[in-house]
Motif scaffolding. Sequence first.
Motif, PDB file in Angstrom:
ATOM      1  N   SER A 213      16.940  13.676 -69.103  1.00 31.26           N
ATOM      2  CA  SER A 213      17.426  12.767 -68.073  1.00 31.26           C
ATOM      3  C   SER A 213      16.325  12.538 -67.052  1.00 31.26           C
ATOM      4  N   GLU A 214      16.353  11.369 -66.438  1.00 31.20           N
ATOM      5  CA  GLU A 214      15.509  11.117 -65.271  1.00 31.20           C
ATOM      6  C   GLU A 214      16.385  11.285 -64.034  1.00 31.20           C
ATOM      7  N   VAL A 215      15.982  12.188 -63.156  1.00 30.08           N
ATOM      8  CA  VAL A 215      16.672  12.369 -61.874  1.00 30.08           C
ATOM      9  C   VAL A 215      15.813  11.676 -60.826  1.00 30.08           C
ATOM     10  N   GLU A 216      16.295  10.557 -60.355  1.00 30.18           N
ATOM     11  CA  GLU A 216      15.508   9.762 -59.411  1.00 30.18           C
ATOM     12  C   GLU A 216      15.448  10.430 -58.038  1.00 30.18           C
ATOM     13  N   ALA A 217      14.580   9.907 -57.204  1.00 35.18           N
ATOM     14  CA  ALA A 217      14.357  10.519 -55.887  1.00 35.18           C
ATOM     15  C   ALA A 217      15.625  10.567 -55.056  1.00 35.18           C
ATOM     16  N   ASP A 218      16.546   9.619 -55.283  1.00 33.21           N
ATOM     17  CA  ASP A 218      17.797   9.620 -54.526  1.00 33.21           C
ATOM     18  C   ASP A 218      18.884  10.467 -55.171  1.00 33.21           C
ATOM     19  N   GLY A 219      18.531  11.174 -56.278  1.00 34.12           N
ATOM     20  CA  GLY A 219      19.479  12.048 -56.950  1.00 34.12           C
ATOM     21  C   GLY A 219      20.228  11.408 -58.100  1.00 34.12           C
ATOM     22  N   SER A 220      20.044  10.117 -58.344  1.00 29.95           N
ATOM     23  CA  SER A 220      20.710   9.444 -59.465  1.00 29.95           C
ATOM     24  C   SER A 220      20.209  10.002 -60.794  1.00 29.95           C
TER      25      SER A 220
ATOM     26  N   GLY B  41       7.963  10.189 -58.198  1.00 27.72           N
ATOM     27  CA  GLY B  41       8.981  10.789 -57.328  1.00 27.72           C
ATOM     28  C   GLY B  41      10.212  11.264 -58.069  1.00 27.72           C
ATOM     29  N   SER B  42      10.412  10.798 -59.341  1.00 31.01           N
ATOM     30  CA  SER B  42      11.542  11.281 -60.139  1.00 31.01           C
ATOM     31  C   SER B  42      11.227  12.642 -60.734  1.00 31.01           C
ATOM     32  N   ARG B  43      12.278  13.336 -61.148  1.00 31.49           N
ATOM     33  CA  ARG B  43      12.139  14.588 -61.886  1.00 31.49           C
ATOM     34  C   ARG B  43      12.632  14.371 -63.316  1.00 31.49           C
ATOM     35  N   LEU B  44      12.030  15.079 -64.260  1.00 30.23           N
ATOM     36  CA  LEU B  44      12.511  15.084 -65.638  1.00 30.23           C
ATOM     37  C   LEU B  44      13.406  16.293 -65.821  1.00 30.23           C
ATOM     38  N   ARG B  45      14.616  16.075 -66.336  1.00 33.47           N
ATOM     39  CA  ARG B  45      15.553  17.170 -66.550  1.00 33.47           C
ATOM     40  C   ARG B  45      15.755  17.414 -68.046  1.00 33.47           C
ATOM     41  N   LEU B  46      15.653  18.660 -68.457  1.00 26.65           N
ATOM     42  CA  LEU B  46      15.981  19.115 -69.802  1.00 26.65           C
ATOM     43  C   LEU B  46      17.290  19.879 -69.731  1.00 26.65           C
TER      44      LEU B  46
END
Length: 603
Positions: A489-496, A558-563
């Motif tokens: 998943s991509e967790v965007e900077a605003d938490g989406s 600015g996004s995070r990658l989630r596994l």
Amino acid sequence: MPFSSDFHNRIDTYETRRAVSYQLPDTPTSCYVTMRDGCKIAVDVYVPDGAPLGAKFPTLLLFTPYFRRFKLKAGSTEIPNPNTVKFSDYFVPRGYCVVVIDVRGTGASFGTRDGFRSPLERQDSVEITDWVIAQSWSNGVVGATGISYLGAASDFLASTGHPAVKAIAPLFSVWDTYADNYFPGGMQCISLTHIYDDLMKGLDQDKREYLKNYKYYASPDFEGPMPVDEDTDASLVAEAVAEHQSNFRQTDFMADLSYREEGLPYDPDYSSATISPYSYSKGVREDVAILSVSGWMDGAGYANGAIARFLTLDKNPRHLILGPWDHGARIDVSPWRKDETPSFSVLGCVLRFFDTYLMDTDTGLKDEPAVAYYKIHEEAWAEAESWPPQDHTLKLHPNDNAQLSQVQAKGILSYQATPETGTGFETRYERISGLDSRNYYFDWQGRSDLMLSWDSAPLVDDTVLAGHAILNLTASFDTLDAGLFVYLSEVEADGSERYITEGILRALFRSEAVTPDTIKINWPYRTYHRDSAKPLIIGKEQTIRIPFLPTAWTLSKGSRLRLSVAGGDKDHFKKVPHGKLPEITVNLAQTHLVLPLQESVEI
């Protein structure tokens, strides 16, 4: 190396400039063509109107189990051929004859379906082609295309080696029916089996009450299959539908195919290979041109099928298109789309392909890179010579603080899988069974809360994933089998939270094998044979490589990658094992995620 592309503009320009010299006839002509065993197959023939007397055209064949046409109530304005109308309406005015066939045991055709994609249909396709090239409107050149079932039928026709077949465009269709569709990763997709079975009841057996949940077939103006022209009193179509009452049931049939390439209990020669294009692929002549098209949310593994076809038939003229689409490109699946209707003309792309190889037109296609793919979030096309489009990879390690980084961690982390994990009902799995999905993974937010998850640090630059990510999971289990579901998943900077892709594997089938000549893939391959199925040893660590479904996705700065790791998808898949789900104990030092990157980056 991949590079930015004006691919979309080239297709639009070609389509705009391409002459439209004919008209679509008001109605097609239709008749029965009699097969070798006496079975009558119903066909509709669309010949371009406005052509000089005696004009001959190349022909496109579409073999469908979803009715070549419905009979309509008097006065209805419904489209009678929802499954194939886009092809006849588009190609006939542009100089192609289009022939649509009710495959054996469906529509107005006689016969009984003894299984999904019966081998009898492949034999029928040869005789249909013989009939076509003998007609006065045929120039002897044949192509085949279609979406899903129809796309696989194109593969089957080409595999017969019929000399008239010069090009095929299998769209959104499988290469391996087992792994690409009904048993991805060896896990049975039970939602697909049950939903598709109801559709078959509604169509094959003309039980219209079953069609109300399928948008494309739900019209109350549909009155069963359209009789052919000679059947003026509809007595023949009634006889045909009566024969269809003995058709196979999808739920029962697929349950008997739980081991790949293992025959039915009563027929050892009828297996998942029998209904898969790869098993006949050596019959495809090397001069047959092939266009494979799929999308990033195309079912359980149809994009894998398109890529596998492209990689396997490497001596043929071949092209691969991977776009931001669901099954059939009915929807642009990107969360950042401008409109839910795709702006890219898939039919324009197919037209340019057939003009090149059936009409021998210099379209420029032969001089272009073989692969075009769309990068979601960046919302841009790129091109490459092959797949995957780059050689860069990045290894990320999970740690005990829910983080992903390039630093190898130590220790273990345990997770108790729960039967409550699921992906919802606006996913890649609904459209392939005929349901009308439009907002893909719109409710993904929070679904990973019940999973074991790790996040990267915020990205310092935009980062392009393109290919198959692979999770190397080293873990022990307290059960003898497990369903392993992994997500990016991509967790965007605003938490989406944005769903990117997923991987599935039944732990029973964790052993890898050498790829055969008929499936030349570049991600981990399993046979899913009975003799490869090995129960887990409770408490013993196993290293298991799980490939994700392919994607091209640009993660924003600015996004995070989630596994995320789960032990089930309650909305779509069979529960494995039947009782308590496993506790998964991850060896963090030996577990890592391999990302396919367009450019070398640090995370």
